[in-house]
Design a protein around this motif. Structure first.
Motif, PDB file in Angstrom:
ATOM      1  N   LEU A 177       0.863  -1.291  -0.007  1.00  0.00           N
ATOM      2  CA  LEU A 177       0.223   0.139   0.302  1.00  0.00           C
ATOM      3  C   LEU A 177       0.668   1.322  -0.055  1.00  0.00           C
ATOM      4  CD1 LEU A 177      -2.957   1.519   0.054  1.00  0.00           C
ATOM      5  CD2 LEU A 177      -2.678   1.460   3.043  1.00  0.00           C
ATOM      6  N   CYS A 178       1.627   1.381   0.784  1.00  0.00           N
ATOM      7  CA  CYS A 178       2.743   2.154   0.864  1.00  0.00           C
ATOM      8  C   CYS A 178       3.858   2.673  -0.765  1.00  0.00           C
ATOM      9  CB  CYS A 178       4.071   2.050   2.004  1.00  0.00           C
ATOM     10  SG  CYS A 178       3.460   2.614   3.947  1.00  0.00           S
ATOM     11  N   ALA A 179       4.114   1.572  -1.132  1.00  0.00           N
ATOM     12  CA  ALA A 179       4.854   1.587  -2.087  1.00  0.00           C
ATOM     13  C   ALA A 179       3.495   2.524  -2.765  1.00  0.00           C
ATOM     14  CB  ALA A 179       5.226   0.407  -2.340  1.00  0.00           C
ATOM     15  N   LEU A 184       2.134   7.274  -7.117  1.00  0.00           N
ATOM     16  CA  LEU A 184       0.825   7.645  -6.919  1.00  0.00           C
ATOM     17  C   LEU A 184       0.982   9.630  -7.298  1.00  0.00           C
ATOM     18  CD1 LEU A 184      -2.577   6.205  -5.444  1.00  0.00           C
ATOM     19  CD2 LEU A 184      -2.028   6.515  -8.372  1.00  0.00           C
ATOM     20  N   ILE A 185       1.719   9.849  -5.703  1.00  0.00           N
ATOM     21  CA  ILE A 185       2.591  11.384  -4.943  1.00  0.00           C
ATOM     22  C   ILE A 185       3.425  11.474  -6.230  1.00  0.00           C
ATOM     23  CG2 ILE A 185       3.747  12.371  -3.886  1.00  0.00           C
ATOM     24  CD1 ILE A 185       1.660  10.436  -1.675  1.00  0.00           C
ATOM     25  N   ARG A 189       3.911  14.457  -8.876  1.00  0.00           N
ATOM     26  CA  ARG A 189       4.859  15.504  -9.019  1.00  0.00           C
ATOM     27  C   ARG A 189       5.523  15.587 -10.923  1.00  0.00           C
ATOM     28  NH1 ARG A 189       7.725  14.248  -3.158  1.00  0.00           N
ATOM     29  NH2 ARG A 189       6.590  14.763  -1.906  1.00  0.00           N
ATOM     30  N   ASN A 190       5.416  14.978 -11.279  1.00  0.00           N
ATOM     31  CA  ASN A 190       6.534  14.417 -12.181  1.00  0.00           C
ATOM     32  C   ASN A 190       5.418  14.855 -13.694  1.00  0.00           C
ATOM     33  OD1 ASN A 190       9.167  13.814 -10.523  1.00  0.00           O
ATOM     34  ND2 ASN A 190       8.312  11.788 -10.601  1.00  0.00           N
TER      35      ASN A 190
END
Length: 200
Positions: A177-179, A184-185, A189-190
């Motif tokens: 889930l953290c990955a 997504l974040i 940003r990119n």
């Protein structure tokens, strides 16, 4: 926290208490003195009960069950008590599978060429197992299991490689889930469309 035993190993007083209860409980057929070593060697951690089972094709009629009930019917009546009692204590089946052939390697165990299934039961602690088997309701339910079986072998083992541990599974899910959140974040940003404030 719930899945982990926080009560530590059995104390000497608890060992004597549970041995006395087992000696007085109908349906508990273990050699009390033989099991003493198991209890006294308790380290306070989880363990797996390995069950190798051969079901009775023509089980005897037992009270509370209709005549002609199959071994599966009898085991279901036994597990009506066991499943809730186990799950309340973070104990559960870790593996179940039917046999797909006869024994291919057998040493020193005559008459053990045929088995029907193997079951691994995870117990949070020895104390939890003892609370279940010394429950007065267990005695009557255990009769169903005995009637359902032609033969069985059950022994406890300490898990070394145990990937069905729910704490391990939960850890993998949280890492996944953290990955995904991180991807997504990072993707936002990119994102090349997000060019506000950039002078070309």
């Amino acid at each position: 926290f719930w899945y982990t035993n926080t009560g530590g190993p059995l104390t000497a007083a608890e060992v004597e208490h549970y041995l006395q209860l087992m000696a007085e409980t109908d349906g508990v057929e273990a050699d009390v003195e033989q099991i003493r070593g198991f209890l006294e060697g308790d380290k306070g951690g989880q363990f797996i009960m390995v069950n190798i089972v051969d079901l009775n094709e023509n089980p005897p009629t037992i009270g509370g069950v209709e005549p002609g009930a199959s071994a599966d019917d009898l085991m279901a009546r036994y597990m009506e008590f066991m499943f809730p009692a186990m799950l309340r204590r973070a104990c559960h089946p870790a593996f179940y599978g039917p046999a797909i052939g006869p024994v291919v390697d057998l040493v020193g165990l005559p008459g053990a060429h045929e088995w029907d299934q193997a079951v691994l039961m995870r117990y949070r602690s020895v104390r939890d197992m003892l609370e279940i088997v010394t429950n007065p309701e267990f005695a009557g339910r255990h009769d169903y299991k005995i009637a359902a079986l032609d033969k069985t072998v059950a022994f406890p083992v300490s898990p070394l490689l145990y990937y069905s541990d729910l704490r391990f599974v939960l850890g993998l899910l949280l890492l996944t889930l953290c990955a995904l959140i991180n991807l997504l974040i990072s993707g936002k940003r990119n994102n090349p469309k997000n060019l506000s404030g950039i002078n070309i």
